[in-house]
Enzyme design. Structure first.
Site, short mmCIF file in Angstrom:
data_model
loop_
_atom_site.label_atom_id
_atom_site.label_comp_id
_atom_site.label_asym_id
_atom_site.label_seq_id
_atom_site.Cartn_x
_atom_site.Cartn_y
_atom_site.Cartn_z
N LYS A 1 10.48 -36.08 5.97
CA LYS A 1 11.52 -36.99 5.32
C LYS A 1 11.55 -36.38 3.84
O LYS A 1 10.70 -35.71 3.19
CB LYS A 1 10.91 -38.50 5.19
CG LYS A 1 10.99 -39.17 6.67
CD LYS A 1 12.24 -39.19 6.92
CE LYS A 1 12.25 -40.16 8.37
NZ LYS A 1 13.50 -40.23 8.95
N ASP B 1 15.33 -34.85 6.65
CA ASP B 1 16.00 -35.85 6.79
C ASP B 1 16.04 -36.64 5.61
O ASP B 1 14.93 -37.15 5.23
CB ASP B 1 15.49 -36.64 8.14
CG ASP B 1 16.28 -37.88 8.37
OD1 ASP B 1 17.21 -38.24 7.70
OD2 ASP B 1 15.76 -38.66 9.44
N GLU C 1 19.41 -33.51 7.97
CA GLU C 1 19.89 -34.52 8.81
C GLU C 1 20.33 -35.82 7.80
O GLU C 1 19.47 -35.99 6.66
CB GLU C 1 18.78 -35.29 9.64
CG GLU C 1 18.99 -36.41 10.33
CD GLU C 1 18.05 -36.78 11.43
OE1 GLU C 1 17.88 -37.77 11.90
OE2 GLU C 1 17.45 -35.74 12.11
N GLU D 1 23.28 -40.83 13.84
CA GLU D 1 22.37 -41.92 14.37
C GLU D 1 22.98 -43.43 14.03
O GLU D 1 22.73 -44.58 14.52
CB GLU D 1 21.05 -41.93 13.94
CG GLU D 1 20.60 -42.41 12.49
CD GLU D 1 19.29 -42.11 12.10
OE1 GLU D 1 18.47 -43.09 11.69
OE2 GLU D 1 18.73 -40.92 11.88
N ASP E 1 22.25 -42.17 19.12
CA ASP E 1 20.82 -42.69 19.47
C ASP E 1 21.21 -43.80 20.63
O ASP E 1 22.11 -44.46 20.65
CB ASP E 1 20.28 -43.81 18.44
CG ASP E 1 19.18 -44.61 18.75
OD1 ASP E 1 19.09 -45.28 20.03
OD2 ASP E 1 18.10 -44.17 18.18
N HIS F 1 19.05 -38.69 18.53
CA HIS F 1 18.13 -39.57 17.89
C HIS F 1 17.47 -40.52 18.79
O HIS F 1 17.93 -41.08 19.75
CB HIS F 1 18.79 -40.35 17.12
CG HIS F 1 17.78 -41.32 15.89
ND1 HIS F 1 17.59 -42.50 16.12
CD2 HIS F 1 17.23 -40.90 14.69
CE1 HIS F 1 16.87 -43.18 15.45
NE2 HIS F 1 16.58 -42.14 14.46
N GLU G 1 14.05 -35.86 20.08
CA GLU G 1 13.28 -36.26 18.98
C GLU G 1 12.01 -37.11 19.53
O GLU G 1 12.08 -37.85 20.49
CB GLU G 1 14.09 -37.12 18.04
CG GLU G 1 13.13 -37.75 16.96
CD GLU G 1 13.91 -38.43 15.87
OE1 GLU G 1 13.48 -38.66 14.80
OE2 GLU G 1 15.16 -39.16 16.27
#
Length: 386
Positions: free
Chosen positions: A166, A194, A220, A246, A269, A296, A329
């Site tokens: 992150k 991300d 991301e 996502e 997703d 995702h 993922e």
């Protein structure tokens, strides 16, 4: 084979170690599962991605329209749900409810026909899949840097070829932590970042320029999900591949992403964007724009298994003799709902997943833990769905 019952379950559990990322601080996990039962007792499981209580309400709204339908006619069922919610649910929670039911229909269909979902989707084109580890969240630990390095070493020891961290805490902090983890992972493990749309275009570009030399796998959700121009401009001005999607719903949302040339890698997703039925259409659309797909996936092994079967069926893009296995993922953060509730036959061995050959999704739910984590109206719990 008629559907006779549809039952949603909301599960929640407090975390031992709260964590945070660019948007929120979280202390629990909460999900919505759904069980579809057929007239002969066959059942299948699905999962929705998003605020669990609201997804349950969506499932309760939809189930009256599809009980009695033949589960083998999953596209017909999908269309019924889509048309029933079109006027007021073109994106968001209703699509997550549709997704949960749709995934459960595919699980049922596989069990009825005694075939894995990947075969019913059209066949296993990718028998080996490389999961990437999603982790490196931030905590209030005084030993955060040491903890992150320990986590990086864990991923290396378990054969992961890629891991995602992150960012979005501010440019200087991001640069520091990206360098820290890149050094810890080394050159054999690809590092992705991300920001969960924490930056505007200018900020995202500055971060890209300061870490481009580290061979980042992708950036991301660098900017706001609806900043299509920002996405496109970033792609044009950095060598880091740009990923996102996502927060998009249905093929129509991804059509906007592709028409604006916003991403290199699309990340639908499955448990939010319309289920396996719709993500199959999104994959065809992505191929027509020559875009890669890495779904995702944040939830239990129901969501992860759906992603495995989907990716197993993806076309090569482009086709060639020597290529890397496709990725999914794999969330590695603390999640008892993922690790306890679902009994499964899917294993990660030396950083690889072999596509399961059991009927349906190849998973089972442990009733003991379903009861243990079952939510009730008096329980206060924050929801996590990022």
């Amino acid at each position: 084979m008629k559907i006779v019952d549809i039952t949603p379950y909301v599960l929640s559990q407090e975390l031992e170690t709260p964590f945070y990322f660019s948007q929120w601080h979280y202390a629990s996990r909460k999900i919505c599962l759904v069980k579809i039962t057929l007239e002969d007792g066959t059942y299948g499981w699905g999962e929705g991605y998003g605020p669990a209580d609201m997804i349950k309400t969506g499932i309760d709204f939809l189930k009256g329209f599809i009980i009695g339908e033949n589960v083998l006619e999953n596209e017909k069922i999908w269309q019924i749900m889509y048309l029933r919610t079109l006027d007021f649910g073109r994106s968001g929670i209703f699509n997550a409810a549709i997704s949960a039911i749709d995934v459960a229909c595919w699980d049922c269909k596989g069990k009825v026909l005694q075939q894995p979902v990947s075969v019913l989707l059209g066949g296993v084109k990718n028998p080996i899949i490389h999961p990437y580890a999603t982790g490196f969240y931030f905590t209030d630990s005084p030993t955060l840097e040491e903890d992150l390095i320990k986590e990086a070493n864990y991923y290396k020891e378990h054969g992961f070829r890629a891991a995602k961290m992150k960012v979005g805490l501010g440019i200087e902090k991001d640069v520091h932590y990206v360098n820290l983890l890149k050094n810890a992972l080394g050159d054999d493990v690809k590092l992705m970042i991300d920001s969960n749309h924490a930056y505007n275009y200018r900020e995202a570009l500055e971060l890209c320029k300061r870490i481009e030399h580290l061979n980042i796998g992708w950036f991301e959700e660098p900017v706001h999900p609806e900043d299509f121009n920002g996405y496109r401009s970033l792609r044009e001005n950095t060598t880091i591949p740009i990923a996102g999607g996502e927060c998009e719903y249905l093929k129509h949302g991804f059509k906007r992403l592709f028409e604006n040339d916003s991403v290199d890698i699309a990340q639908p997703d499955i448990c939010a964007t319309g289920g396996l039925t719709e993500v199959k259409r999104i994959a065809t659309l992505a191929q027509s724009y020559h875009k890669d797909i890495v779904p995702h996936s944040w939830g239990t092994w129901i969501a992860i298994s759906a992603a495995i079967h989907f990716v197993a069926n993806l076309d090569q893009n482009p086709g060639r003799m020597f290529r890397n296995a496709p990725m999914i993922e794999l969330d590695r953060t603390e999640n008892p709902l993922r690790d306890d509730v679902i009994e499964h036959q899917i294993e990660v061995i030396n950083g690889e997943i072999k596509v399961p050959e059991l009927p349906g999704l190849g998973i089972e739910v442990n009733q003991k833990y379903l009861n243990k984590y079952g939510d009730n109206s008096s329980k206060q719990s924050l929801e996590v769905w990022q």
